[in-house]
Each structure stands twice: as C-alpha cells, then as structure tokens.
Design a protein around this motif. Structure first.
Motif, mmCIF file in Angstrom:
data_model
loop_
_atom_site.group_PDB
_atom_site.id
_atom_site.type_symbol
_atom_site.label_atom_id
_atom_site.label_comp_id
_atom_site.label_asym_id
_atom_site.label_seq_id
_atom_site.Cartn_x
_atom_site.Cartn_y
_atom_site.Cartn_z
ATOM 1 N N ALA A 1 50.419 34.240 39.360
ATOM 2 C CA ALA A 1 51.591 34.524 38.535
ATOM 3 C C ALA A 1 52.574 35.417 39.292
ATOM 4 O O ALA A 1 53.690 35.005 39.571
ATOM 5 C CB ALA A 1 51.171 35.178 37.222
ATOM 6 N N ARG A 2 52.130 36.624 39.605
ATOM 7 C CA ARG A 2 53.013 37.568 40.304
ATOM 8 C C ARG A 2 52.273 38.198 41.462
ATOM 9 O O ARG A 2 51.058 38.260 41.479
ATOM 10 C CB ARG A 2 53.464 38.687 39.351
ATOM 11 N N ARG A 3 53.052 38.681 42.416
ATOM 12 C CA ARG A 3 52.511 39.438 43.542
ATOM 13 C C ARG A 3 53.156 40.814 43.521
ATOM 14 O O ARG A 3 54.326 40.954 43.205
ATOM 15 C CB ARG A 3 52.798 38.729 44.860
ATOM 16 N N PHE A 4 52.362 41.789 43.892
ATOM 17 C CA PHE A 4 52.838 43.171 43.953
ATOM 18 C C PHE A 4 52.602 43.646 45.375
ATOM 19 O O PHE A 4 51.532 44.145 45.706
ATOM 20 C CB PHE A 4 52.102 44.036 42.933
ATOM 21 N N VAL B 1 47.591 40.469 43.735
ATOM 22 C CA VAL B 1 48.066 39.234 43.119
ATOM 23 C C VAL B 1 47.533 39.175 41.698
ATOM 24 O O VAL B 1 46.390 39.555 41.431
ATOM 25 C CB VAL B 1 47.669 37.974 43.926
ATOM 26 N N GLU B 2 48.384 38.758 40.782
ATOM 27 C CA GLU B 2 48.017 38.572 39.383
ATOM 28 C C GLU B 2 47.704 37.095 39.168
ATOM 29 O O GLU B 2 48.498 36.237 39.553
ATOM 30 C CB GLU B 2 49.175 38.999 38.493
ATOM 31 N N TYR C 1 43.681 40.761 38.112
ATOM 32 C CA TYR C 1 44.396 41.278 39.269
ATOM 33 C C TYR C 1 43.420 41.417 40.428
ATOM 34 O O TYR C 1 42.399 42.090 40.309
ATOM 35 C CB TYR C 1 45.019 42.647 38.956
#
Length: 134
Positions: A28-31, A36-37, A46
């Motif tokens: 979904a998302r990367r931080f 990574v989510e 996560y």
C-alpha cells in the motif's frame, strides 16, 4: 481502537515478496527505505527492516533464526490445504501436521524470518463450537 501489526525483518524486499505470495497481501504505502505497509487483512501489516544483531531491547539483539514468543498470528482461511501449499511455496517452513479440533483445523508454520504463524480453517460455528456461554 485500531490495531496495527509490525514485523521486524532483515530483508525488506524478501519479506514483502513472501507476505504477498504466502497470504495474498498487497503493498500500500512505503515509508522511506525501511518500512512497507501491506494491506488485504483486517489489520494493516507493516514490515520494518531491522538488521540482524541490531538492538531489540537491552540486553538482547535481533536474531532471525526460529524463535519462540508467546505472541503469534493466526490467519483464518477457507481452504487449509490450499493456503498451506501457497505459504510453503512462498518460503514458509511447516512445523507439524494439520490438526483437527471441534472448531476446525490448524497447522503451524514459520515465516522465513523466524516468526510463528498458524493457519486456521473454521468449521461450523468456529470457536463458538467450544465457547462457554457465560
């Protein structure tokens, strides 16, 4: 309350590939470069890149060999054999045979990073088959 599941892994790309292949999750998302989510479960997962031997808590360091913890995750599936085959082909390590219970069936495994997981296939009313009505 909202629950989030965080899993430390030594190799983010390998962990992402495993959880997508084994459990059908989706990125979904990367931080940044270290988180990574993954979505597709009732709670977001996560993956946190943490090097082996990095400080986990005093005095212990992270160790990605198979470890025991009183906390593990269960994944409820419709078809236990198919889910187990998928997880094993993705790199999970089987830890025993499928066991039968009044509420359904269970099999234990570990991800490639030492974390314990169970796959559950409910029958009938699931855990309500054994729940105390009090």
């Amino acid at each position: 309350m909202k629950l989030l599941l965080n899993i430390d892994v030594p190799d983010l790309a390998a962990a992402e590939a495993f959880y997508i292949a084994a459990f059908g999750l989706a990125p979904a998302r990367r931080f940044g470069e270290d988180v990574v989510e993954l979505t597709g479960a009732p709670v977001p997962l996560y993956l946190l890149r943490k090097a082996a031997d990095s400080a986990a808590y005093a005095p212990a360091d992270r160790d990605y060999t198979r470890h025991w913890t009183p906390l593990h995750c269960d994944v409820v599936v419709e078809d236990l054999e198919a889910a187990l085959a998928r997880a094993l082909s993705a790199g999970a390590i089987g830890e025993g045979a499928i066991r039968e219970a009044v509420w359904g069936r269970i099999v234990q495994l570990a991800d490639p990073f030492g974390h314990g997981w169970c796959l559950l296939e409910f029958r009938g009313r699931g855990y309500d088959e054994i729940a105390d009505p009090r």
